[in-house]
Design a protein around this motif. Structure first.
Motif, PDB file in Angstrom:
ATOM      1  N   SER A  30      -3.386 -11.410 -21.125  1.00 25.93           N
ATOM      2  CA  SER A  30      -2.859 -12.590 -20.094  1.00 25.93           C
ATOM      3  C   SER A  30      -1.340 -12.158 -20.238  1.00 25.93           C
ATOM      4  O   SER A  30      -0.739 -11.520 -20.925  1.00 25.93           O
ATOM      5  N   ASP A  31      -0.649 -13.203 -19.296  1.00 27.93           N
ATOM      6  CA  ASP A  31       0.840 -13.013 -19.202  1.00 27.93           C
ATOM      7  C   ASP A  31       1.695 -13.341 -20.409  1.00 27.93           C
ATOM      8  O   ASP A  31       2.615 -12.960 -20.763  1.00 27.93           O
ATOM      9  N   GLN A  32       0.849 -14.201 -21.356  1.00 29.57           N
ATOM     10  CA  GLN A  32       1.460 -14.689 -22.355  1.00 29.57           C
ATOM     11  C   GLN A  32       1.392 -13.814 -23.679  1.00 29.57           C
ATOM     12  O   GLN A  32       1.824 -13.734 -24.756  1.00 29.57           O
ATOM     13  N   HIS A  33       0.612 -12.729 -23.817  1.00 25.59           N
ATOM     14  CA  HIS A  33       0.321 -11.814 -24.775  1.00 25.59           C
ATOM     15  C   HIS A  33       0.290 -10.454 -24.315  1.00 25.59           C
ATOM     16  O   HIS A  33      -0.027 -10.111 -23.251  1.00 25.59           O
ATOM     17  N   LYS A  34       0.838  -9.670 -25.514  1.00 27.96           N
ATOM     18  CA  LYS A  34       0.776  -8.249 -25.084  1.00 27.96           C
ATOM     19  C   LYS A  34      -0.680  -7.578 -25.189  1.00 27.96           C
ATOM     20  O   LYS A  34      -1.432  -8.186 -25.726  1.00 27.96           O
ATOM     21  N   GLU A  35      -0.650  -6.324 -24.808  1.00 22.96           N
ATOM     22  CA  GLU A  35      -2.038  -5.779 -24.849  1.00 22.96           C
ATOM     23  C   GLU A  35      -2.123  -5.204 -26.346  1.00 22.96           C
ATOM     24  O   GLU A  35      -1.213  -4.908 -26.947  1.00 22.96           O
ATOM     25  N   SER A  36      -3.282  -5.397 -26.665  1.00 28.22           N
ATOM     26  CA  SER A  36      -3.646  -5.187 -28.002  1.00 28.22           C
ATOM     27  C   SER A  36      -5.081  -4.824 -28.171  1.00 28.22           C
ATOM     28  O   SER A  36      -5.934  -5.052 -27.233  1.00 28.22           O
ATOM     29  N   TYR A  37      -5.525  -4.370 -29.405  1.00 27.71           N
ATOM     30  CA  TYR A  37      -6.823  -3.845 -29.735  1.00 27.71           C
ATOM     31  C   TYR A  37      -7.512  -3.160 -28.651  1.00 27.71           C
ATOM     32  O   TYR A  37      -7.097  -2.021 -28.170  1.00 27.71           O
ATOM     33  N   GLY A  38      -8.739  -3.620 -28.171  1.00 29.87           N
ATOM     34  CA  GLY A  38      -9.335  -2.719 -27.254  1.00 29.87           C
ATOM     35  C   GLY A  38      -8.730  -2.611 -26.054  1.00 29.87           C
ATOM     36  O   GLY A  38      -9.133  -1.836 -25.333  1.00 29.87           O
ATOM     37  N   GLN A  39      -7.889  -3.588 -25.652  1.00 33.32           N
ATOM     38  CA  GLN A  39      -7.262  -3.419 -24.433  1.00 33.32           C
ATOM     39  C   GLN A  39      -6.439  -2.437 -24.121  1.00 33.32           C
ATOM     40  O   GLN A  39      -6.239  -1.693 -22.930  1.00 33.32           O
ATOM     41  N   LEU A  40      -6.044  -1.557 -25.401  1.00 38.62           N
ATOM     42  CA  LEU A  40      -5.000  -0.305 -25.149  1.00 38.62           C
ATOM     43  C   LEU A  40      -5.801   0.778 -24.777  1.00 38.62           C
ATOM     44  O   LEU A  40      -5.301   1.885 -24.396  1.00 38.62           O
TER      45      LEU A  40
END
Length: 227
Positions: free
Chosen positions: A165-175
């Motif tokens: 989302s706009d409030q959170h950085k990409e992390s975990y499986g999203q990368l």
């Protein structure tokens, strides 16, 4: 208890319930904290410290199972003078572990600068490539004994959605939906003591052998096709 005392007891309880139902969250927190502090003061703390405890030495694990090669202490023999807690005289046979990827063997066994950095920062590398985070309510027991890691309730894993989302950085499986170089930059921004080229090698390895990394990328491609 006579009738008048019983009625008075019921009325007081109802008054307390009414007052507590009208409390704010802050007032409720303060009331509970005061009650817990009073309970702790009433409890008698018992601390037993002994300095005359003899050290017990089990020796070395020099004994081996004749079937699977599991190692034992000498006193672990059963009444038949056998070691059977591992494979029950060869009745249980487990398949061998699959061979580890060559990259992990190198990083875990060699003494190169890359391998040393990997072992020194292994928790950071592991977190950077994780697909989920662990969730649990940690409740260490009260008292003055040794530290105990205790979990209350259910242990679960938090899996990120496909897109951040706009409030959170990409992390975990999203990368894993980014190309390798972009994913490495994002991981490195949170783990600056790790090495970029080690990140790149590990990312390439996981994309090749890990089915979850491939699943994230496949889901991303399906979303793009249907937009």
């Amino acid at each position: 208890m006579n009738l008048s005392r019983a009625v008075g007891y019921i009325i007081r309880n109802e008054q307390r319930r009414t007052e507590r139902s009208q409390e704010t969250v802050q007032e409720s927190t303060i009331r509970r904290r005061i009650r817990n502090e009073a309970d702790n003061r009433r409890r008698t703390k018992r601390v037993c410290i002994r300095n005359d405890v003899e050290e017990h030495n089990c020796g070395t694990m020099s004994e081996q199972c004749g079937f699977c090669g599991a190692v034992y202490w000498k006193e672990e023999k059963n009444t038949a003078h056998k070691y059977t807690k591992c494979c029950h005289d060869g009745k249980v046979q487990l398949p061998a572990f699959p061979d580890a990827p060559e990259l992990l063997k190198v990083l875990l066994t060699e003494n190169s600068p890359d391998a040393k950095n990997y072992r020194q920062r292994i928790r950071e590398y592991n977190s950077a490539f994780a697909f989920a985070s662990m969730g649990a309510q940690i409740k260490p027991p009260r008292g003055t004994g040794p530290y105990c890691y205790r979990l209350h309730g259910q242990v679960y894993h938090r899996v990120s959605p496909l897109y951040a989302s706009d409030q959170h950085k990409e992390s975990y499986g999203q990368l894993y939906i980014f190309d390798s170089s972009e994913a490495t930059e994002k991981r490195l921004s949170n783990n600056q003591n790790c090495l970029q080229h080690v990140f790149e090698k590990l990312d390439f390895m996981l994309r090749e052998i890990n089915p979850f990394a491939q699943s994230y990328l496949q889901m991303h491609r399906l979303v793009q096709e249907h937009q």
